[in-house]
Design an enzyme around this catalytic site. Structure first.
Site, PDB file in Angstrom:
ATOM      1  N   GLY A  79       1.510  -7.166  -3.675  1.00  0.00           N
ATOM      2  CA  GLY A  79      -0.048  -7.606  -3.935  1.00  0.00           C
ATOM      3  C   GLY A  79      -0.409  -8.006  -5.181  1.00  0.00           C
ATOM      4  O   GLY A  79       0.418  -8.895  -5.821  1.00  0.00           O
ATOM      5  N   ASP A  80      -1.366  -7.376  -5.866  1.00  0.00           N
ATOM      6  CA  ASP A  80      -1.694  -7.805  -7.192  1.00  0.00           C
ATOM      7  C   ASP A  80      -1.089  -6.708  -8.028  1.00  0.00           C
ATOM      8  O   ASP A  80      -1.383  -5.527  -7.286  1.00  0.00           O
ATOM      9  CB  ASP A  80      -3.323  -7.866  -7.249  1.00  0.00           C
ATOM     10  CG  ASP A  80      -3.539  -8.086  -8.642  1.00  0.00           C
ATOM     11  OD1 ASP A  80      -3.191  -9.240  -9.145  1.00  0.00           O
ATOM     12  OD2 ASP A  80      -4.128  -7.476  -9.302  1.00  0.00           O
TER      13      ASP A  80
ATOM     14  N   MET B 195      -4.142   2.408   1.271  1.00  0.00           N
ATOM     15  CA  MET B 195      -3.468   3.588   1.354  1.00  0.00           C
ATOM     16  C   MET B 195      -4.347   4.465   2.154  1.00  0.00           C
ATOM     17  O   MET B 195      -4.389   6.018   1.634  1.00  0.00           O
ATOM     18  CB  MET B 195      -3.299   4.178  -0.254  1.00  0.00           C
ATOM     19  CG  MET B 195      -2.277   3.260  -1.014  1.00  0.00           C
ATOM     20  SD  MET B 195      -2.233   3.864  -2.767  1.00  0.00           S
ATOM     21  CE  MET B 195      -3.686   3.046  -3.482  1.00  0.00           C
TER      22      MET B 195
ATOM     23  N   GLY C  25      -0.163  -6.566   7.759  1.00  0.00           N
ATOM     24  CA  GLY C  25      -0.677  -7.890   7.751  1.00  0.00           C
ATOM     25  C   GLY C  25       0.101  -9.017   6.996  1.00  0.00           C
ATOM     26  O   GLY C  25       0.714  -8.791   5.897  1.00  0.00           O
TER      27      GLY C  25
ATOM     28  N   PRO D 236       1.016 -10.141  -0.551  1.00  0.00           N
ATOM     29  CA  PRO D 236       0.786  -8.984   0.522  1.00  0.00           C
ATOM     30  C   PRO D 236       1.970  -8.654   1.314  1.00  0.00           C
ATOM     31  O   PRO D 236       2.134  -8.031   2.444  1.00  0.00           O
ATOM     32  CB  PRO D 236      -0.274  -9.285   1.296  1.00  0.00           C
ATOM     33  CG  PRO D 236      -0.423 -10.655   1.202  1.00  0.00           C
ATOM     34  CD  PRO D 236       0.099 -11.042  -0.083  1.00  0.00           C
TER      35      PRO D 236
ATOM     36  N   LYS E 136       8.969   2.759  -3.793  1.00  0.00           N
ATOM     37  CA  LYS E 136       8.508   4.113  -3.752  1.00  0.00           C
ATOM     38  C   LYS E 136       7.922   4.176  -2.070  1.00  0.00           C
ATOM     39  O   LYS E 136       7.620   3.214  -1.526  1.00  0.00           O
ATOM     40  CB  LYS E 136       7.046   3.970  -4.203  1.00  0.00           C
ATOM     41  CG  LYS E 136       7.010   3.880  -5.799  1.00  0.00           C
ATOM     42  CD  LYS E 136       5.749   4.223  -6.277  1.00  0.00           C
ATOM     43  CE  LYS E 136       5.334   3.897  -7.929  1.00  0.00           C
ATOM     44  NZ  LYS E 136       5.114   2.314  -7.924  1.00  0.00           N
TER      45      LYS E 136
ATOM     46  N   THR F 260      -3.863 -10.406  -3.349  1.00  0.00           N
ATOM     47  CA  THR F 260      -3.993  -8.726  -3.126  1.00  0.00           C
ATOM     48  C   THR F 260      -4.050  -8.628  -1.358  1.00  0.00           C
ATOM     49  O   THR F 260      -4.705  -9.394  -0.795  1.00  0.00           O
ATOM     50  CB  THR F 260      -5.213  -8.198  -3.702  1.00  0.00           C
ATOM     51  OG1 THR F 260      -5.196  -6.785  -3.294  1.00  0.00           O
ATOM     52  CG2 THR F 260      -6.495  -8.699  -3.510  1.00  0.00           C
TER      53      THR F 260
ATOM     54  N   ASP G  23       9.453  -3.167  -6.027  1.00  0.00           N
ATOM     55  CA  ASP G  23       8.875  -2.101  -5.281  1.00  0.00           C
ATOM     56  C   ASP G  23       9.338  -2.448  -3.815  1.00  0.00           C
ATOM     57  O   ASP G  23       9.665  -3.308  -3.475  1.00  0.00           O
ATOM     58  CB  ASP G  23       7.303  -2.215  -5.620  1.00  0.00           C
ATOM     59  CG  ASP G  23       6.823  -1.436  -6.635  1.00  0.00           C
ATOM     60  OD1 ASP G  23       7.489  -0.799  -7.296  1.00  0.00           O
ATOM     61  OD2 ASP G  23       5.821  -1.777  -6.980  1.00  0.00           O
TER      62      ASP G  23
END
Ligand code: SAH
Length: 503
Positions: free
Chosen positions: A89-90, A171, A200, A12, A57, A118, A35
Site C-alpha cells: 500500500g502506502d 487490520m 482487494g 495494494p 510480517k 493505499t 513485506d
C-alpha cells in the site's frame, strides 16, 4: 559511495498499481527489504544481482521485529548501498514508515519517500465503492482495527458516528464484530450499509456487501481472512451499480500461460486486463546451437540459396546472432526471398527492418509448405533455419514436391520450470481452468516439464491452431481452439467459451 534509503509503497496488490517512480527505484536497488503483502510480480522487477531481504510480517507474530528492520536499513545504507524499503500500500498509512525514518534521520542517512496507492482507497475502488460522494458523505476516516498487544480496541465510536463520514477499517478481520457492535451502541442504525473486501485488487478479490447489523454473521459464513478491509457508510450501497472488477469477463478464471518469458508479455497482460487470474508458467527455454558447422557452411554459401524459411520468432533472433557471429548482417540476405510461418515471426522480422515475402493465410507448417510448393521455382534452393525438433511435416512435404532444401537446426529447446511440482498439485486439485498453448512445442514443454502421471484432464487447453490442438489432444487434454492463429482469436474463443458456460 554514500548510501541511500527509499521507502516505496508497492500498492495494494494489483502489480499495475505500483507507481512509475516506485518501479524506477526498484530497478536501481542494490538491496530490497520487503513485506509479506508485496506480490511476486513486483518482486520480479528487482534486479537479479540485488540482495533481497524478506521481513514479512504475519498477523500476530512478527518474524523480523520493527527495531531490527530499522537496523537493517541503517546498516545497509552505511555500507553505501542503494536500499529500497518496499511496503504494501502506502508507506505512511499504517505502514510504520515514520518509525523507519527516525533511525536514518538520527544517523544522517539520505532518504526519500515514494508514496504508494493505499489499500484504504484502492480496495473500495475495485469493489465499486467511491469513498466519498456528494449525495452521501463528505468525509472519509481511515482507522486501524488492530489493538495494541494486550490492550482493548481504543476507538471513539461516538465521534465516528457523529461525523457521518465513510469509515474504512484496516487490520480489522478479527475485530469486525466488536467494531460493528461499537458503532451500533453509539447510535448507528443496524441498516447502515457495510462491506468487507478480502484480497482487494487481486484476481481472487471477494466482496461482501451487507449492513452493520448483518455483516459479522456473513463474514463468518464466508470465512473471510486477512488481508481484508471493512467499509461502513451509505456509499457501500453503490457497490452493485459501480462494480466493474467482479464483472470483468474473465474474473475468477484461472489461466496458466505457458509461453516463454520473453514472449509471454502481451498474452498475460491482456488476460489480466480481462480479469483472469494468470499463472505464468514458461516451460520452454531455447539455446542457440553453437558451435554449429552446418550453419557456418550454409551462411558461407548463402549466395546459393533463393529462399529463407523461418518458423518462429526465436528463429529470427537466432539468425541475427548467427549472422553477427559470422561477421555478416541482413544485407547478406538481400538476394533471398523470406517465407515465415505466421504473423508473430513476420512481426519479429519487421523489428529488424525486413519484410516477409510470404506468410501463409493459415499459420502452420502444412500451409507454409503448400505456399512454398507454389512459389519456389525449379532449381531454386531453400534454406530453413529451425529448432532442432521442428515439426516433420514441412521437410516431408517439400521433399515430396522435389524442392531442394537444407534444414539446419539452429537452436535447441529445453522443457523445464522450477514450479512444476506446485503446478501439478494445482492440476490434481482442479484449481486451474485453462492452460494456453501458442505452439505445439509449448504443449510438449508443458507435458514434459511436469512430473509423470500429472492429471492433464482437469483443465481445458486453449490452443492457437490445429497443429497445437492435435498435440494437446494426443496428450489427453480437452481442447478449444482459436478460429485463426492469433492471440486476439485465442482471447475471443476463451471469452465465448466462458459466456456459453455461464448461459
Ligand atoms: N500501508 C498499507 C496498509 C498496511 S496495514 C496500505 O496503505 O494499504 C495492512 C492492512 O491493509 C491489512 O490488514 C488490510 O486491512 C489492508 N490491506 C492491504 N492490502 C489489502 C488488500 N489487497 N485487500 C484488502 N485489504 C488490504
Amino acid at each position: 559511495m554514500k548510501g541511500h534509503v527509499t521507502l516505496v509503497g508497492a500498492g495494494p496488490g494489483d502489480p499495475g498499481l505500483l507507481t512509475v517512480k516506485g518501479r524506477q527505484a526498484l530497478e536501481k536497488a542494490d538491496v530490497v527489504v520487503y513485506d509479506r503483502l508485496v506480490g511476486e510480480e513486483i518482486l520480479e522487477l528487482i534486479p537479479s544481482e540485488a540482495e533481497r531481504i524478506d521481513v514479512g510480517k504475519q498477523s500476530s507474530h512478527h518474524p523480523v521485529p520493527q527495531w531490527q528492520i530499522n537496523e537493517i536499513l541503517l546498516e545497509k545504507a552505511k555500507e553505501g548501498k542503494n536500499v529500497v524499503r518496499l511496503k504494501g500500500g502506502d508507506c505512511f498509512l499504517f505502514g510504520r514508515g515514520g518509525e523507519e525514518l527516525e533511525l536514518l534521520a538520527q544517523n544522517g542517512i539520505d532518504f526519500a519517500v515514494i508514496p504508494g496507492v493505499t489499500s484504504a482507497l484502492a480496495v473500495p475502488a475495485y469493489a465499486g465503492i467511491p469513498v466519498t460522494h456528494r449525495d452521501f458523505t463528505s468525509s472519509v476516516h481511515v482507522i486501524t482495527g488492530h489493538a495494541k498487544a494486550g490492550s482493548a480496541l481504543n476507538i471513539d465510536f461516538d465521534a465516528l458516528v457523529r461525523h457521518k463520514g465513510t469509515l474504512v477499517f484496516l487490520m480489522s478481520v478479527a475485530s469486525t464484530p466488536v467494531i460493528l457492535d461499537g458503532l451500533m451502541q453509539a447510535g448507528m442504525s443496524a441498516d447502515m450499509p457495510a462491506a468487507m473486501i478480502e484480497r482487494g485488487t487481486l484476481p481472487e478479490q471477494r466482496k461482501l456487501v451487507a449492513n452493520v447489523g448483518t455483516l459479522a454473521q456473513k463474514m463468518r459464513e464466508a470465512g473471510i481472512s486477512s488481508p481484508a478491509i471493512l467499509i461502513v457508510g451509505s456509499v457501500c450501497s453503490l457497490s452493485n451499480d459501480f462494480d466493474w472488477f467482479d464483472r470483468l469477463p474473465l474474473h475468477g478464471v484461472k489461466v496458466v500461460v505457458t509461453r516463454p518469458k520473453q514472449r509471454a508479455g502481451t498474452l498475460t497482460e491482456r488476460l489480466r486486463k480481462l480479469g483472469a487470474d494468470v499463472i505464468s508458467y514458461p516451460c520452454i527455454e531455447t539455446k542457440t546451437i553453437w558451435p554449429n558447422m552446418p550453419v557456418v557452411e550454409a551462411l558461407a554459401s548463402i549466395d546459393q540459396y533463393h529462399w529463407l524459411i523461418l518458423t518462429s520468432p526465436t528463429g529470427v533472433d537466432v539468425l541475427v546472432q548467427l549472422l553477427d557471429a559470422a561477421e555478416m548482417d541482413m544485407r547478406n540476405l538481400a538476394h533471398m526471398k523470406i517465407a515465415v510461418i505466421g504473423a508473430g515471426t513476420a512481426k519479429k522480422l519487421k523489428e529488424h527492418g525486413l519484410r516477409a515475402d510470404y506468410v501463409p493465410a493459415v499459420y502452420d507448417s502444412v500451409h507454409l509448405a503448400e505456399g512454398l510448393i507454389r512459389l519456389v521455382q525449379e532449381g531454386e534452393r531453400v534454406l530453413m533455419l529451425r529448432a532442432e525438433i521442428g515439426t516433420p511435416e514441412l521437410p516431408e512435404l517439400l521433399a515430396q514436391a522435389c524442392i531442394l532444401f537444407d534444414d539446419v537446426p539452429v537452436y535447441q529447446t529445453y522443457y523445464y520450470n522450477e514450479r512444476s511440482e506446485e503446478l501439478a498439485d494445482m492440476l490434481a486439485h482442479g484449481a486451474i481452468d485453462y492452460v494456453t498453448f501458442t505452439s505445439a512445442s509449448t504443449v510438449r514443454g508443458f507435458v514434459e516439464s511436469l512430473p509423470e502421471n500429472t492429471n492433464l484432464t482437469s483443465f481445458t487447453a486453449l490452443c492457437i491452431g490445429p497443429s497445437t490442438e492435435k498435440v494437446a489432444k494426443a496428450a489427453g487434454m480437452h481442447t478449444i481452439t482459436a478460429a485463426n492463429a492469433t492471440i486476439d482469436a485465442m482471447l475471443t474463443t476463451l471469452q465465448e467459451e466462458i459466456k456459453n458456460e455461464s448461459d
